[in-house]
Scaffold this motif. Structure first.
Motif, PDB file in Angstrom:
ATOM      1  N   TRP A  68       1.887  -7.147   3.327  1.00 37.93           N
ATOM      2  CA  TRP A  68       2.433  -5.978   2.643  1.00 37.93           C
ATOM      3  C   TRP A  68       2.659  -6.273   1.168  1.00 37.93           C
ATOM      4  O   TRP A  68       2.312  -5.475   0.301  1.00 37.93           O
ATOM      5  CB  TRP A  68       3.717  -5.530   3.331  1.00 37.93           C
ATOM      6  N   LEU A  69       3.266  -7.431   0.876  1.00 40.20           N
ATOM      7  CA  LEU A  69       3.562  -7.775  -0.517  1.00 40.20           C
ATOM      8  C   LEU A  69       2.279  -7.881  -1.348  1.00 40.20           C
ATOM      9  O   LEU A  69       2.221  -7.383  -2.468  1.00 40.20           O
ATOM     10  CB  LEU A  69       4.347  -9.086  -0.585  1.00 40.20           C
ATOM     11  N   HIS A  70       1.257  -8.488  -0.787  1.00 43.60           N
ATOM     12  CA  HIS A  70      -0.002  -8.614  -1.513  1.00 43.60           C
ATOM     13  C   HIS A  70      -0.612  -7.234  -1.748  1.00 43.60           C
ATOM     14  O   HIS A  70      -1.097  -6.930  -2.848  1.00 43.60           O
ATOM     15  CB  HIS A  70      -0.975  -9.517  -0.740  1.00 43.60           C
ATOM     16  N   TYR A  71      -0.578  -6.390  -0.740  1.00 44.29           N
ATOM     17  CA  TYR A  71      -1.107  -5.035  -0.869  1.00 44.29           C
ATOM     18  C   TYR A  71      -0.363  -4.258  -1.960  1.00 44.29           C
ATOM     19  O   TYR A  71      -0.978  -3.627  -2.820  1.00 44.29           O
ATOM     20  CB  TYR A  71      -1.006  -4.313   0.478  1.00 44.29           C
ATOM     21  N   ILE A  72       0.958  -4.318  -1.940  1.00 48.14           N
ATOM     22  CA  ILE A  72       1.772  -3.599  -2.934  1.00 48.14           C
ATOM     23  C   ILE A  72       1.500  -4.143  -4.335  1.00 48.14           C
ATOM     24  O   ILE A  72       1.378  -3.369  -5.292  1.00 48.14           O
ATOM     25  CB  ILE A  72       3.277  -3.674  -2.577  1.00 48.14           C
ATOM     26  N   GLU A  73       1.388  -5.447  -4.464  1.00 49.58           N
ATOM     27  CA  GLU A  73       1.102  -6.021  -5.783  1.00 49.58           C
ATOM     28  C   GLU A  73      -0.262  -5.577  -6.298  1.00 49.58           C
ATOM     29  O   GLU A  73      -0.423  -5.319  -7.494  1.00 49.58           O
ATOM     30  CB  GLU A  73       1.223  -7.544  -5.727  1.00 49.58           C
ATOM     31  N   GLU A  74      -1.238  -5.465  -5.411  1.00 49.81           N
ATOM     32  CA  GLU A  74      -2.553  -4.942  -5.812  1.00 49.81           C
ATOM     33  C   GLU A  74      -2.418  -3.510  -6.331  1.00 49.81           C
ATOM     34  O   GLU A  74      -3.003  -3.152  -7.345  1.00 49.81           O
ATOM     35  CB  GLU A  74      -3.528  -4.942  -4.629  1.00 49.81           C
ATOM     36  N   GLN A  76       0.305  -2.073  -7.515  1.00 45.88           N
ATOM     37  CA  GLN A  76       1.063  -2.074  -8.771  1.00 45.88           C
ATOM     38  C   GLN A  76       0.144  -2.393  -9.949  1.00 45.88           C
ATOM     39  O   GLN A  76       0.299  -1.817 -11.023  1.00 45.88           O
ATOM     40  CB  GLN A  76       2.196  -3.101  -8.719  1.00 45.88           C
ATOM     41  N   ALA A  77      -0.800  -3.285  -9.747  1.00 44.97           N
ATOM     42  CA  ALA A  77      -1.722  -3.676 -10.818  1.00 44.97           C
ATOM     43  C   ALA A  77      -2.657  -2.534 -11.208  1.00 44.97           C
ATOM     44  O   ALA A  77      -3.197  -2.526 -12.309  1.00 44.97           O
ATOM     45  CB  ALA A  77      -2.537  -4.893 -10.388  1.00 44.97           C
ATOM     46  N   LEU A  78      -2.815  -1.560 -10.319  1.00 42.04           N
ATOM     47  CA  LEU A  78      -3.740  -0.452 -10.566  1.00 42.04           C
ATOM     48  C   LEU A  78      -3.091   0.775 -11.201  1.00 42.04           C
ATOM     49  O   LEU A  78      -3.771   1.745 -11.494  1.00 42.04           O
ATOM     50  CB  LEU A  78      -4.418  -0.032  -9.256  1.00 42.04           C
ATOM     51  N   THR A  79      -1.766   0.750 -11.365  1.00 45.65           N
ATOM     52  CA  THR A  79      -1.094   1.915 -11.945  1.00 45.65           C
ATOM     53  C   THR A  79      -0.292   1.513 -13.180  1.00 45.65           C
ATOM     54  O   THR A  79       0.291   0.435 -13.221  1.00 45.65           O
ATOM     55  CB  THR A  79      -0.177   2.619 -10.922  1.00 45.65           C
ATOM     56  N   ILE A  84       5.887   4.978 -10.481  1.00 40.17           N
ATOM     57  CA  ILE A  84       5.153   4.394  -9.358  1.00 40.17           C
ATOM     58  C   ILE A  84       5.417   2.891  -9.296  1.00 40.17           C
ATOM     59  O   ILE A  84       5.695   2.342  -8.218  1.00 40.17           O
ATOM     60  CB  ILE A  84       3.637   4.684  -9.469  1.00 40.17           C
ATOM     61  N   GLN A  85       5.360   2.233 -10.443  1.00 40.96           N
ATOM     62  CA  GLN A  85       5.646   0.795 -10.510  1.00 40.96           C
ATOM     63  C   GLN A  85       7.029   0.485  -9.914  1.00 40.96           C
ATOM     64  O   GLN A  85       7.173  -0.423  -9.103  1.00 40.96           O
ATOM     65  CB  GLN A  85       5.621   0.313 -11.971  1.00 40.96           C
TER      66      GLN A  85
END
Length: 185
Positions: A68-74, A76-79, A84-85
């Motif tokens: 989950w953390l890796h997915y959320i960090e990905e 976050q990097a896209l917005t 949203i951040q």
């Protein structure tokens, strides 16, 4: 800072994309074992599909939260949007939630006794996985209806543990807690 409907759509897209991410990145043998063990126990309470989704979400958001953390960090990097951040940062701490609706429409959470605004339309008594949105405000990723006696079953389960606070117990034993409802029907 407020979340507008445009932001809500973007956040829902993040949530909706997670199942594909889990399918691609989770250990298939662990997930299969989880499904083999828990689907028969829990599908007396809710549908097979609902149980499967709940298992996947608990597995990837809480039990193996690095997914989950890796997915959320990905995401976050896209917005670049601060709202949203900020929301995604809060989402890094999902938790098991059980509560009952109070007179003011909020829910009293079994684990911490706090009163929470739940952004999801729910039944009077619930159990689910929550994502924090703000101070004592959360969105439920999934939820199941329970009944008035369910919190007593949680108390009984919790009383058998040592060295855990209520939230740690609930996060770690979420599937067992879900099975209490199956036993209760």
């Amino acid at each position: 800072m407020t979340v507008t409907s445009l932001h809500e759509r973007e956040l829902l897209a993040v949530l909706n994309g997670f199942s594909d991410y889990v399918e691609e990145h989770a250990d298939p043998e662990q997930l299969e074992q989880l499904h083999r063990t828990w689907i028969p126990l829990l599908s007396t309470y809710v549908t097979h599909d609902a149980v499967e989704s709940a298992l996947d979400e608990w597995y990837a958001m809480i039990e193996n939260n690095f997914l989950w953390l890796h997915y959320i960090e990905e995401k976050q990097a896209l917005t670049a949007k601060p709202v949203i951040q900020h929301t995604l940062e809060r989402w890094k701490k999902p938790f098991a939630f059980a509560g009952s609706r109070l007179l003011n429409g909020r829910y009293g959470h079994w684990a911490d006794g706090l009163k929470w605004n739940i952004r999801t339309e729910c039944a009077e008594y619930i159990i689910g996985i929550a994502l924090p949105l703000g101070e004592n405000e959360a969105l439920l990723v999934h939820w199941f209806e329970t009944d008035e006696g369910f919190e007593e079953l949680l108390e009984d389960g919790f009383s058998e543990t040592k060295n855990l606070n209520r939230q740690q117990y609930f996060n770690g034993h979420y599937l067992t807690c879900l099975s209490f409802q199956s036993d209760n029907t």
